[in-house]
Design a protein around this motif. Structure first.
Motif, mmCIF file in Angstrom:
data_model
loop_
_atom_site.group_PDB
_atom_site.id
_atom_site.type_symbol
_atom_site.label_atom_id
_atom_site.label_comp_id
_atom_site.label_asym_id
_atom_site.label_seq_id
_atom_site.Cartn_x
_atom_site.Cartn_y
_atom_site.Cartn_z
ATOM 1 N N ARG A 112 42.409 32.856 11.352
ATOM 2 C CA ARG A 112 43.398 33.777 10.886
ATOM 3 C C ARG A 112 44.305 33.829 11.722
ATOM 4 N N VAL A 113 46.058 33.270 12.071
ATOM 5 C CA VAL A 113 46.672 33.885 12.707
ATOM 6 C C VAL A 113 47.233 35.349 12.902
ATOM 7 N N ASP A 114 46.925 36.800 13.663
ATOM 8 C CA ASP A 114 47.509 37.817 13.066
ATOM 9 C C ASP A 114 48.064 38.346 14.834
ATOM 10 N N THR A 268 47.980 27.650 18.475
ATOM 11 C CA THR A 268 48.662 27.474 17.056
ATOM 12 C C THR A 268 48.887 29.710 17.552
ATOM 13 N N TRP A 269 48.591 29.981 18.847
ATOM 14 C CA TRP A 269 48.858 30.767 19.257
ATOM 15 C C TRP A 269 50.684 30.840 19.364
ATOM 16 N N ARG A 270 51.176 32.489 18.888
ATOM 17 C CA ARG A 270 52.510 32.348 19.994
ATOM 18 C C ARG A 270 52.716 34.425 20.751
ATOM 19 N N TRP A 271 53.416 33.148 21.603
ATOM 20 C CA TRP A 271 53.744 35.051 22.357
ATOM 21 C C TRP A 271 55.371 35.539 22.142
ATOM 22 N N THR A 272 55.661 36.550 21.705
ATOM 23 C CA THR A 272 56.948 36.497 21.631
ATOM 24 C C THR A 272 57.984 37.965 21.899
ATOM 25 N N GLY A 273 58.966 38.156 22.033
ATOM 26 C CA GLY A 273 59.857 39.532 22.179
ATOM 27 C C GLY A 273 60.530 39.436 21.392
ATOM 28 N N GLY A 298 55.219 40.527 20.378
ATOM 29 C CA GLY A 298 54.005 39.825 20.989
ATOM 30 C C GLY A 298 53.261 39.333 20.462
ATOM 31 N N LEU A 299 51.883 39.068 20.806
ATOM 32 C CA LEU A 299 50.657 37.771 20.204
ATOM 33 C C LEU A 299 50.456 37.878 19.501
ATOM 34 N N ASP A 305 40.310 32.247 19.527
ATOM 35 C CA ASP A 305 41.342 31.650 20.729
ATOM 36 C C ASP A 305 41.343 33.520 21.472
ATOM 37 N N GLN A 306 40.885 34.934 20.680
ATOM 38 C CA GLN A 306 40.460 35.830 21.385
ATOM 39 C C GLN A 306 39.498 35.457 22.260
#
Length: 407
Positions: A112-114, A268-273, A298-299, A305-306
């Motif tokens: 799960r992506v959190d 699947t990871w995303r890093w946003t502002g 954030g991430l 992936d962590q």
């Protein structure tokens, strides 16, 4: 000629060492991570299962609706405390236990992506380390301002406004334009000792975790950079914007190219502002990312992936024989800050004097974020623990139980 021969021999020796490391340790390939039963590695399976049950039972009591949880926390009651970036409802208590490179335990939903909150800071400091390794930053002790050009914010709403209406307003801003801010080094930002003054993306530095009387929040005297530690997400966002201007391309692209692709991370990871953290850089509209999820953004990342990132830091920046981050930078990241000895470069939390996790080796460290999200890294025991959505005060007990299950 002798110098050339010596260089060639040294390079060959490094290659042998790298290959030796690759042969000595298991590294998971993209999309796969080998699992072993605890008994295969002489682990007490009953104690390990008790630890996993403990992690599930001690799940955070914060609301799974992270927007609601935000406003129920102290963050939501801060001045300007409203979110300005995307948030996502969280999943259940989740985790992975990786011993000698192999998964020996898991719970929850690791795919799960959190949001990972301030664990994102360790990814941010990694982009600074990559710039250092490539010579884009000569020294972490360099002043930051000589590296900075004026920042051009992307503000399309101003296009419809007559220029005379904001004749006395600058169209650009300087991140390090004040006398105080011009004394700040990269290391001060990485160690959270800069006391940077100003406002960025609508969040003043004084509004993040304000202390003391409100009368003094704005007018207080500034601390000399390097003399006082203060965990402050406004200043973390300053570092993100500063290193973006060094790389001259979005930090998610830097991270993907140099780290995440190399360690076999999922797509699947995303890093946003934030909705307002866009600038014009070399003619392109670029978003400056945040170093956490204090105000949203954030991430977004899954537990596997962590774990890959944690495993990279366990192996001192080397992945299957390839040095992705210099061992020198990993060592700097793990060096205690003089005025906050349990903190290295963001967000490397150290087990100095065994204060944070008494049962763990003093050399252990962990990437830590609210939630609680933690990537525990233990070289002495060849151990990685990813735990998500556990009560913060229970994370040390979880580590203790897992350590007691090992041979």
């Amino acid at each position: 000629m002798r110098r050339i021969v010596a260089i060639c021999l040294f390079s060959a020796l490094l290659l042998i060492v790298d290959n030796s490391m690759a042969q000595r340790h298991y590294f998971p390939t993209s999309g796969e991570w080998a699992e072993k039963k605890p008994q295969e590695l002489n682990i007490n399976s009953q104690k390990l299962q008790e630890a996993i049950a403990f992690a599930i039972n001690e799940e955070s009591e914060s609301d799974k609706n992270l927007k609601l949880a935000h406003y129920q926390s102290s963050f939501g009651r801060e001045p300007f405390g409203y979110p300005v970036g995307p948030m996502k409802d969280r999943g259940p208590a989740t985790g992975l236990i990786i011993y000698k490179g192999y998964i020996i335990g898991k719970w929850g939903d690791p795919h799960r992506v959190d949001l990972t909150f301030s664990v994102a800071k360790s990814f941010l400091s990694t982009t600074v380390g990559l710039a250092y390794d490539k010579g884009l930053i000569k020294s972490e002790k360099d002043l930051v301002y000589p590296y900075m050009a004026p920042i051009i914010p992307y503000e399309p709403h101003k296009l419809s406004v007559n220029k005379s209406d904001h004749l006395n307003e600058e169209d650009v801003f300087e991140l390090f334009g004040t006398p105080h801010n011009r004394k700040i080094t990269w290391e001060h930002l990485l160690q959270q000792t800069s006391d940077w003054e100003g406002s960025i993306w609508g969040k003043p530095d004084w509004a993040d975790r304000p202390q003391g009387s409100s009368e003094n929040w704005i007018k207080r005297d500034r601390n000399e950079p390097g003399t006082v530690y203060k965990y402050n997400d406004t200043r973390v966002n300053v570092l993100a914007l500063a290193i973006l201007n060094v790389w001259r391309k979005p930090l998610p692209q830097v991270l993907k190219e140099h780290i995440m692709n190399e360690i076999g991370a999922s797509p699947t990871w995303r890093w946003t502002g934030y909705e307002n953290s866009y600038i014009v850089l070399d003619g392109q509209i670029v978003q400056s990312v945040s170093g956490g999820s204090h105000w949203g953004g954030g991430l977004f990342i899954n537990a596997y992936d962590q774990a890959r990132f944690g495993y990279l830091t366990l192996r001192k920046g080397n992945w299957n024989g390839k040095q992705l981050i210099s061992e020198e930078w990993i060592k700097k990241s793990r060096t205690p800050t003089a005025v906050q000895t349990n903190y290295g470069y963001m967000n490397y939390f150290l087990n100095t004097d065994k204060k944070e996790i008494p049962s763990a080796p003093e050399s252990a460290f962990f990437h830590l974020g609210a939630g609680t999200n933690m990537i525990y890294v233990d070289e002495e025991n060849d151990l990685i623990i990813v735990t998500r959505w556990i009560k913060n005060e229970k994370k040390a007990a979880l580590v203790k139980m897992i350590l007691e299950s090992l041979p």
